[in-house]
Design a protein around this motif. Sequence first.
Motif, PDB file in Angstrom:
ATOM      1  N   GLY C  58      38.265  94.004  38.503  1.00  0.00           N
ATOM      2  CA  GLY C  58      39.027  93.533  39.657  1.00  0.00           C
ATOM      3  C   GLY C  58      39.839  92.331  39.229  1.00  0.00           C
ATOM      4  O   GLY C  58      40.547  92.385  38.228  1.00  0.00           O
ATOM      5  N   ASP C  59      39.696  91.215  39.946  1.00  0.00           N
ATOM      6  CA  ASP C  59      40.420  90.002  39.569  1.00  0.00           C
ATOM      7  C   ASP C  59      39.612  89.106  38.632  1.00  0.00           C
ATOM      8  O   ASP C  59      40.086  88.048  38.228  1.00  0.00           O
ATOM      9  CB  ASP C  59      40.813  89.202  40.813  1.00  0.00           C
ATOM     10  CG  ASP C  59      42.108  89.724  41.415  1.00  0.00           C
ATOM     11  OD1 ASP C  59      42.948  90.242  40.653  1.00  0.00           O
ATOM     12  OD2 ASP C  59      42.285  89.621  42.642  1.00  0.00           O
ATOM     13  N   THR C  60      38.380  89.486  38.341  1.00  0.00           N
ATOM     14  CA  THR C  60      37.583  88.713  37.379  1.00  0.00           C
ATOM     15  C   THR C  60      38.053  89.060  35.968  1.00  0.00           C
ATOM     16  O   THR C  60      38.271  90.229  35.660  1.00  0.00           O
ATOM     17  CB  THR C  60      36.089  89.048  37.539  1.00  0.00           C
ATOM     18  OG1 THR C  60      35.648  88.537  38.798  1.00  0.00           O
ATOM     19  CG2 THR C  60      35.247  88.422  36.439  1.00  0.00           C
ATOM     20  N   LYS C  61      38.239  88.012  35.155  1.00  0.00           N
ATOM     21  CA  LYS C  61      38.689  88.260  33.785  1.00  0.00           C
ATOM     22  C   LYS C  61      37.832  87.468  32.812  1.00  0.00           C
ATOM     23  O   LYS C  61      37.567  86.292  33.046  1.00  0.00           O
ATOM     24  CB  LYS C  61      40.146  87.840  33.598  1.00  0.00           C
ATOM     25  CG  LYS C  61      41.107  88.526  34.544  1.00  0.00           C
ATOM     26  CD  LYS C  61      42.508  87.946  34.433  1.00  0.00           C
ATOM     27  CE  LYS C  61      43.361  88.334  35.632  1.00  0.00           C
ATOM     28  NZ  LYS C  61      43.112  87.507  36.822  1.00  0.00           N
ATOM     29  N   VAL C  62      37.416  88.117  31.735  1.00  0.00           N
ATOM     30  CA  VAL C  62      36.746  87.393  30.655  1.00  0.00           C
ATOM     31  C   VAL C  62      37.373  87.802  29.323  1.00  0.00           C
ATOM     32  O   VAL C  62      37.854  88.922  29.169  1.00  0.00           O
ATOM     33  CB  VAL C  62      35.218  87.644  30.582  1.00  0.00           C
ATOM     34  CG1 VAL C  62      34.520  87.231  31.852  1.00  0.00           C
ATOM     35  CG2 VAL C  62      34.922  89.084  30.272  1.00  0.00           C
ATOM     36  N   LEU C  63      37.359  86.863  28.399  1.00  0.00           N
ATOM     37  CA  LEU C  63      37.850  87.138  27.051  1.00  0.00           C
ATOM     38  C   LEU C  63      36.683  86.906  26.096  1.00  0.00           C
ATOM     39  O   LEU C  63      36.054  85.846  26.132  1.00  0.00           O
ATOM     40  CB  LEU C  63      39.009  86.200  26.713  1.00  0.00           C
ATOM     41  CG  LEU C  63      39.626  86.359  25.320  1.00  0.00           C
ATOM     42  CD1 LEU C  63      40.288  87.738  25.157  1.00  0.00           C
ATOM     43  CD2 LEU C  63      40.667  85.269  25.066  1.00  0.00           C
ATOM     44  N   VAL C  64      36.380  87.918  25.295  1.00  0.00           N
ATOM     45  CA  VAL C  64      35.262  87.792  24.359  1.00  0.00           C
ATOM     46  C   VAL C  64      35.795  87.921  22.941  1.00  0.00           C
ATOM     47  O   VAL C  64      36.603  88.813  22.651  1.00  0.00           O
ATOM     48  CB  VAL C  64      34.194  88.876  24.620  1.00  0.00           C
ATOM     49  CG1 VAL C  64      33.028  88.712  23.656  1.00  0.00           C
ATOM     50  CG2 VAL C  64      33.698  88.801  26.057  1.00  0.00           C
ATOM     51  N   GLY C  65      35.362  87.015  22.087  1.00  0.00           N
ATOM     52  CA  GLY C  65      35.753  87.074  20.684  1.00  0.00           C
ATOM     53  C   GLY C  65      34.510  87.177  19.809  1.00  0.00           C
ATOM     54  O   GLY C  65      33.480  86.577  20.106  1.00  0.00           O
ATOM     55  N   VAL C  66      34.625  87.963  18.747  1.00  0.00           N
ATOM     56  CA  VAL C  66      33.532  88.095  17.784  1.00  0.00           C
ATOM     57  C   VAL C  66      34.014  87.489  16.466  1.00  0.00           C
ATOM     58  O   VAL C  66      35.092  87.851  15.974  1.00  0.00           O
ATOM     59  CB  VAL C  66      33.172  89.589  17.582  1.00  0.00           C
ATOM     60  CG1 VAL C  66      32.328  89.771  16.332  1.00  0.00           C
ATOM     61  CG2 VAL C  66      32.430  90.130  18.804  1.00  0.00           C
ATOM     62  N   LYS C  67      33.256  86.535  15.951  1.00  0.00           N
ATOM     63  CA  LYS C  67      33.568  85.969  14.633  1.00  0.00           C
ATOM     64  C   LYS C  67      32.418  86.309  13.686  1.00  0.00           C
ATOM     65  O   LYS C  67      31.249  86.174  14.055  1.00  0.00           O
ATOM     66  CB  LYS C  67      33.697  84.438  14.718  1.00  0.00           C
ATOM     67  CG  LYS C  67      34.931  83.918  15.436  1.00  0.00           C
ATOM     68  CD  LYS C  67      36.240  84.231  14.737  1.00  0.00           C
ATOM     69  CE  LYS C  67      36.367  83.560  13.383  1.00  0.00           C
ATOM     70  NZ  LYS C  67      37.596  84.066  12.678  1.00  0.00           N
ATOM     71  N   VAL C  68      32.762  86.763  12.498  1.00  0.00           N
ATOM     72  CA  VAL C  68      31.695  87.034  11.528  1.00  0.00           C
ATOM     73  C   VAL C  68      31.798  86.042  10.374  1.00  0.00           C
ATOM     74  O   VAL C  68      32.878  85.598  10.003  1.00  0.00           O
ATOM     75  CB  VAL C  68      31.737  88.488  10.994  1.00  0.00           C
ATOM     76  CG1 VAL C  68      31.601  89.477  12.135  1.00  0.00           C
ATOM     77  CG2 VAL C  68      32.993  88.753  10.206  1.00  0.00           C
ATOM     78  N   SER C  69      30.635  85.681   9.877  1.00  0.00           N
ATOM     79  CA  SER C  69      30.585  84.765   8.730  1.00  0.00           C
ATOM     80  C   SER C  69      29.319  85.084   7.947  1.00  0.00           C
ATOM     81  O   SER C  69      28.500  85.888   8.382  1.00  0.00           O
ATOM     82  CB  SER C  69      30.558  83.317   9.222  1.00  0.00           C
ATOM     83  OG  SER C  69      29.481  83.136  10.113  1.00  0.00           O
ATOM     84  N   MET C  70      29.171  84.460   6.779  1.00  0.00           N
ATOM     85  CA  MET C  70      27.977  84.700   5.981  1.00  0.00           C
ATOM     86  C   MET C  70      27.021  83.536   6.138  1.00  0.00           C
ATOM     87  O   MET C  70      27.448  82.378   6.178  1.00  0.00           O
ATOM     88  CB  MET C  70      28.361  84.892   4.523  1.00  0.00           C
ATOM     89  CG  MET C  70      29.075  86.227   4.303  1.00  0.00           C
ATOM     90  SD  MET C  70      29.656  86.392   2.622  1.00  0.00           S
ATOM     91  CE  MET C  70      31.411  86.414   2.867  1.00  0.00           C
ATOM     92  N   ALA C  71      25.733  83.865   6.277  1.00  0.00           N
ATOM     93  CA  ALA C  71      24.746  82.810   6.509  1.00  0.00           C
ATOM     94  C   ALA C  71      23.429  83.173   5.845  1.00  0.00           C
ATOM     95  O   ALA C  71      23.236  84.300   5.408  1.00  0.00           O
ATOM     96  CB  ALA C  71      24.545  82.621   8.006  1.00  0.00           C
ATOM     97  N   LYS C  72      22.554  82.209   5.798  1.00  0.00           N
ATOM     98  CA  LYS C  72      21.197  82.464   5.299  1.00  0.00           C
ATOM     99  C   LYS C  72      20.408  83.181   6.379  1.00  0.00           C
ATOM    100  O   LYS C  72      20.535  82.839   7.551  1.00  0.00           O
ATOM    101  CB  LYS C  72      20.521  81.122   4.970  1.00  0.00           C
ATOM    102  CG  LYS C  72      20.576  80.748   3.495  1.00  0.00           C
ATOM    103  CD  LYS C  72      19.572  79.669   3.158  1.00  0.00           C
ATOM    104  CE  LYS C  72      18.589  80.020   2.067  1.00  0.00           C
ATOM    105  NZ  LYS C  72      19.064  80.767   0.929  1.00  0.00           N
ATOM    106  N   PRO C  73      19.601  84.178   6.035  1.00  0.00           N
ATOM    107  CA  PRO C  73      18.807  84.856   7.071  1.00  0.00           C
ATOM    108  C   PRO C  73      17.671  83.964   7.563  1.00  0.00           C
ATOM    109  O   PRO C  73      17.323  82.978   6.913  1.00  0.00           O
ATOM    110  CB  PRO C  73      18.260  86.088   6.343  1.00  0.00           C
ATOM    111  CG  PRO C  73      18.222  85.688   4.901  1.00  0.00           C
ATOM    112  CD  PRO C  73      19.364  84.739   4.693  1.00  0.00           C
ATOM    113  N   PHE C  74      17.094  84.324   8.711  1.00  0.00           N
ATOM    114  CA  PHE C  74      15.884  83.633   9.163  1.00  0.00           C
ATOM    115  C   PHE C  74      14.742  84.019   8.226  1.00  0.00           C
ATOM    116  O   PHE C  74      14.661  85.156   7.777  1.00  0.00           O
ATOM    117  CB  PHE C  74      15.548  84.044  10.592  1.00  0.00           C
ATOM    118  CG  PHE C  74      16.523  83.501  11.601  1.00  0.00           C
ATOM    119  CD1 PHE C  74      16.699  82.125  11.737  1.00  0.00           C
ATOM    120  CD2 PHE C  74      17.274  84.353  12.403  1.00  0.00           C
ATOM    121  CE1 PHE C  74      17.605  81.617  12.665  1.00  0.00           C
ATOM    122  CE2 PHE C  74      18.174  83.849  13.331  1.00  0.00           C
ATOM    123  CZ  PHE C  74      18.346  82.475  13.463  1.00  0.00           C
ATOM    124  N   PRO C  75      13.837  83.082   7.948  1.00  0.00           N
ATOM    125  CA  PRO C  75      12.751  83.368   6.998  1.00  0.00           C
ATOM    126  C   PRO C  75      11.893  84.573   7.416  1.00  0.00           C
ATOM    127  O   PRO C  75      11.430  85.332   6.561  1.00  0.00           O
ATOM    128  CB  PRO C  75      11.914  82.086   7.003  1.00  0.00           C
ATOM    129  CG  PRO C  75      12.701  81.057   7.729  1.00  0.00           C
ATOM    130  CD  PRO C  75      13.812  81.711   8.453  1.00  0.00           C
TER     131      PRO C  75
END
Lengths: 236, 251, 290
Positions: C58-75
Amino acid sequence: MTIYFKNMDIVVPGDIIARGDYKIIEGAYKLGDMIVAEVIGIVYIKDKNIKVVPLEGSYYIPKVGDIIVGKIVDYNPVSWSVDIRAPYLARLEASDYLGRPIDPSRENINRFLDVGDLVIAKVAVTDRSTNPQLVAYGKGLGKITGGKIVYVAPPKIPRILGRNQSMIKMIRDITKADIKVGNNGVIWVKARNKELEELVIGTILKIERESHIPGLTERVREFLVNGMKKLELGDK
Amino acid sequence: MAIERNGVILIDEEGRRSDGRKWDELRPIHIKVGVLRRADGSALVEMGKTKVLASVYGPREIHPRHLALPDKAILRVAYRMATFSVTERKKPQPSRREIELSKVIKEALAPALILDEFPRTAIEVYALVLQADGGTRVASINAAALALADAGIPMKDLVTAIAVGRIGNYIVVDLNDLEDKYGDADMPIAMIPVTDEITLLQMDGTMTPEQFDKCLEAAKRAILEIYDLQKEALRYRYLQIKKELMEEQSK
Amino acid sequence: MIPEIKKEIISKLEEEHILALLKDGKRIDGRGLFDFRNIEILPALLEKAEGSALVRLGDTKVLVGVKVSMAKPFPDTPNEGVFVVNAEFNPLASPAFELGPPSDYAIEVARVVDRAIRSAEMIKLDELAIIPGELVWMINIDIYAIDDDGNLIDASMIGAVAALMSGYLPKIEIIDEEKGKVEVISEEKYPIPLQNLPITFTFAKIRDFMVLDPNHIEENIMDSRLTIALNSQNEICAIQKGEGGGFKFEDIQLAKDIVLKKADSIRNLIVNQLAKKPRGEEAWDELRRL
């Protein structure tokens, strides 16, 4: 003296409307010998007078004597805070609604008006240093019950009223609806039935949308007459 | 002679820029006013791949109240970049850069506003950079000025802005991100065209006094060009309603 | 102090009008009680985000962006990628939103979207390891409210899945496994590995009535809010009850039944729009026409 726009043209801030010895009624300012528009609006040029009637703005600047439709948003023992779509909340003293003094130790004022109630009121006092004060006691003023509310941009109210109230009178005459126009862009409509109320609201929104295009009165009359015909056919 | 910096050809043999433009050529500009329903005023401004959305609220009550001025409205401006508007994700918290730019944008817009009609109130501008490719502050000013007009705030004029700069011996207008990063000077400028006042002026890099003069002159020409587009965008909606009505009636 | 969103006071007259309509199964914007507003998605319109989508509900608007990067995993998950959902509800979208740290509402919406994606196992996190134990892909999903005419939750959810589905990862080469050194080798890219398509449905309860996809006026008078997320298998994969009021047992049953009826059509709509809508600068052409 030079004029750069035609009567009823649309101007925007910064437009140089004219050069020379003109009188500004509203919506423009003088810069040297230039008359410059300060809002988006319709320019009216008559003799040496220039006026820009704004087309935009969702705020209302209160003026003493204005009729407004306000919403109760808070209260204390002796007065209400009223949202009148202005940058400032207005105050309505209990006595200016009830027409008599109140004893806060005996009466709770939210019995008379509660948060969310709508009132038709008159702006009694307003200046640059204090919040506006309202009066809602008297003929045609007071709490609203029933009917519907429609919101328009406050600058469009003069067009909805028309010259000497001619536009609103025409709507009332054709639809027989009860209509109260608040200078703050809030309009209350009560008619015989829901369909008729919808027609009145549709008409008001049409005026708001087309206020900058000449021939408005005739278009509105046609819209109303056609609308009434359709409703009458529906009744049968 | 071509000008190359960090492996990027900024000016080629024929004097064309990295995106093929001539030195004083603007990127394609798209402007749309009144794009948001809930804001009092709004505008979307695209200068090439730089895209900025601005909203305006007010005049409205000020919180906290002690900031209120007894004789006029205050203008508040927040300039923010979306996290995904740049190559490396930006953190959502405002950076020092965003805070500085919010301030200079506010000071670029304020001189055009007629603020004494609304004492004790605030007029609030929020500009969000959706995609950044150089010139985000000037695009934000262009968008904010339109959003203010769309909100019905009285103004002496619109405010119009452009970035100019230098690459070697070339003066360039409307710098993209590469030119901004690797060029030799970058100078954003905003003007109030009707009063001929400059209300934003910043520079980094170096220029000779002669180059500076040439930059100012080029900026003014570009600003007048954008100013016309801004005004056209403001009028567009009303002309559109008129057009629709004419078509309806001719049926 | 975490900021909270202040509700707008809706006049009693307007509220009575809304309730009278609801009694007849109607709503102020002309919809039936369980109709969604028009959904429109413009995917991949941003160049500096690896994935993006503008959603209009309807009149509701959202903008979503996805950024990817490299990182250390969780242990505890050394062989899995990471994703983070964040929501920014700033003053662009509503007079009720203020500058400053995220409100509790923005955080709630981000967490509901996060849970739906996580429980549905939408993203194949095990395919996001680059050097197991050392380096993984990190996916940031940032939701910006642009215009709040109500139901930012469902708009954000659609935006998040559309941005992921339009998104990509750059092709890389491992230069030195020991030192965790990698290099982007070309312009080549491949889709983010996905295996499910979660969606949410948000209901408002207004006195005795349930409505789907509330607009902002309905939100201002609602007593309580219920969000149900479904995965592609139409299993319930997240739930969130919000606001001060409560729900009856049968309200929740009703909501569940409606959600199950509508899920396939909404998912199809998302997939179809992603397939046929223009991308990049052409998406902006379309946006300018709206």
